[in-house]
Design a protein around this motif. Structure first.
Motif, short mmCIF file in Angstrom:
data_model
loop_
_atom_site.label_atom_id
_atom_site.label_comp_id
_atom_site.label_asym_id
_atom_site.label_seq_id
_atom_site.Cartn_x
_atom_site.Cartn_y
_atom_site.Cartn_z
N THR A 40 0.86 -1.18 0.00
CA THR A 40 0.00 0.00 0.00
C THR A 40 0.90 1.23 0.00
N PHE A 41 0.39 2.31 -0.55
CA PHE A 41 1.15 3.55 -0.65
C PHE A 41 0.46 4.63 0.16
N GLU A 42 1.24 5.33 0.97
CA GLU A 42 0.71 6.40 1.82
C GLU A 42 1.65 7.58 1.78
N GLN A 43 1.11 8.71 2.17
CA GLN A 43 1.95 9.88 2.33
C GLN A 43 2.61 9.76 3.70
N PRO A 44 3.95 9.87 3.76
CA PRO A 44 4.59 9.74 5.08
C PRO A 44 4.20 10.90 5.98
N SER A 45 4.07 10.58 7.27
CA SER A 45 3.73 11.64 8.21
C SER A 45 4.90 12.60 8.33
N GLY A 46 4.60 13.84 8.46
CA GLY A 46 5.64 14.87 8.55
C GLY A 46 6.11 15.06 9.97
N SER A 47 6.94 16.02 10.12
CA SER A 47 7.50 16.37 11.41
C SER A 47 7.04 17.78 11.78
N VAL A 48 6.97 18.06 13.04
CA VAL A 48 6.62 19.41 13.46
C VAL A 48 7.68 20.41 13.01
N PHE A 49 8.87 19.91 12.67
CA PHE A 49 9.95 20.78 12.25
C PHE A 49 9.95 21.04 10.74
N ASP A 50 9.02 20.41 10.00
CA ASP A 50 8.96 20.62 8.55
C ASP A 50 8.76 22.09 8.19
N SER A 51 8.04 22.82 9.02
CA SER A 51 7.77 24.22 8.69
C SER A 51 9.02 25.08 8.68
N VAL A 52 10.09 24.64 9.31
CA VAL A 52 11.33 25.43 9.31
C VAL A 52 12.40 24.81 8.40
N ALA A 53 12.09 23.71 7.75
CA ALA A 53 13.05 23.07 6.85
C ALA A 53 13.27 23.96 5.63
N GLU A 54 14.50 24.06 5.22
CA GLU A 54 14.83 24.92 4.08
C GLU A 54 14.64 24.22 2.75
N ASP A 55 14.67 22.89 2.73
CA ASP A 55 14.63 22.16 1.46
C ASP A 55 13.67 20.98 1.56
N LEU A 56 12.37 21.29 1.62
CA LEU A 56 11.36 20.24 1.68
C LEU A 56 11.30 19.51 0.34
N PRO A 57 11.05 18.20 0.33
CA PRO A 57 10.93 17.48 -0.94
C PRO A 57 9.71 17.95 -1.72
N ASP A 58 9.81 17.83 -3.03
CA ASP A 58 8.68 18.17 -3.90
C ASP A 58 7.66 17.03 -3.94
N PHE A 59 8.10 15.82 -3.61
CA PHE A 59 7.23 14.65 -3.61
C PHE A 59 7.72 13.68 -2.54
N ALA A 60 6.79 13.09 -1.81
CA ALA A 60 7.14 12.08 -0.80
C ALA A 60 6.07 11.01 -0.77
N VAL A 61 6.51 9.76 -0.64
CA VAL A 61 5.59 8.63 -0.56
C VAL A 61 6.23 7.54 0.29
N MET A 62 5.39 6.72 0.91
CA MET A 62 5.87 5.59 1.69
C MET A 62 5.15 4.35 1.18
N ALA A 63 5.93 3.34 0.79
CA ALA A 63 5.38 2.06 0.35
C ALA A 63 5.43 1.11 1.54
N LEU A 64 4.25 0.68 2.01
CA LEU A 64 4.16 -0.29 3.10
C LEU A 64 4.11 -1.67 2.50
N LEU A 65 5.14 -2.45 2.76
CA LEU A 65 5.26 -3.79 2.20
C LEU A 65 4.59 -4.77 3.15
N GLY A 66 3.59 -5.49 2.64
CA GLY A 66 2.72 -6.33 3.44
C GLY A 66 3.40 -7.36 4.32
N GLY A 67 2.75 -7.63 5.43
CA GLY A 67 3.24 -8.64 6.37
C GLY A 67 2.22 -9.72 6.61
#
Length: 128
Positions: A40-67
């Motif tokens: 399954t594919f999800e948007q990774p949860s961010g950090s409270v510090f993302d708002s001060v990051a100087e170089d945020l990614p333009d795209f982010a995804v997390m692939a959850l590999l089944g168990g």
């Protein structure tokens, strides 16, 4: 993310790199449809510090590999991508739960890089 991240530099577009990621992270038809151990594919949860990051990614995804239905056995591959104009920078990392060794995730990352290399012979990567 476990160990050092994998860093990739490619000439492929963001859409092309993301599509290859989606295909590389998929599991077999059997695992997806019969055993329920699909990806399954999800948007990774961010950090409270993302708002001060100087170089945020333009795209982010997390692939959850089944168990096979057991959360403790799942692992994840995190992808962060930046569009740098003439190239894309991609950062991949593995997250895993207690009962997972991350072996499947590392294998999926290798498959992703192999496919990217075929599509972009100028590709450069490190960390794997």
């Amino acid at each position: 993310m476990a160990k050092s991240p994998v860093e990739i530099r490619t000439q492929l577009s963001m859409a092309e790199a993301a599509d290859v990621f989606r295909q590389a992270m998929r599991v077999s038809w059997w695992n997806e449809n019969i055993t329920g151990a699909g990806t399954t594919f999800e948007q990774p949860s961010g950090s409270v510090f993302d708002s001060v990051a100087e170089d945020l990614p333009d795209f982010a995804v997390m692939a959850l590999l089944g168990g096979r239905g057991a959360e403790i056995q799942k692992s994840a591959v995190h992808m962060y991508m930046w569009n740098r104009g003439d190239h894309r920078e991609i950062l991949l990392g593995v997250g895993r739960n207690l009962g997972s060794f991350g072996i499947k995730a590392n294998r999926k990352i290798r498959r992703y890089i192999e496919t990217l290399t075929v599509l972009d012979p100028a590709l450069k990567y490190s960390g794997i």
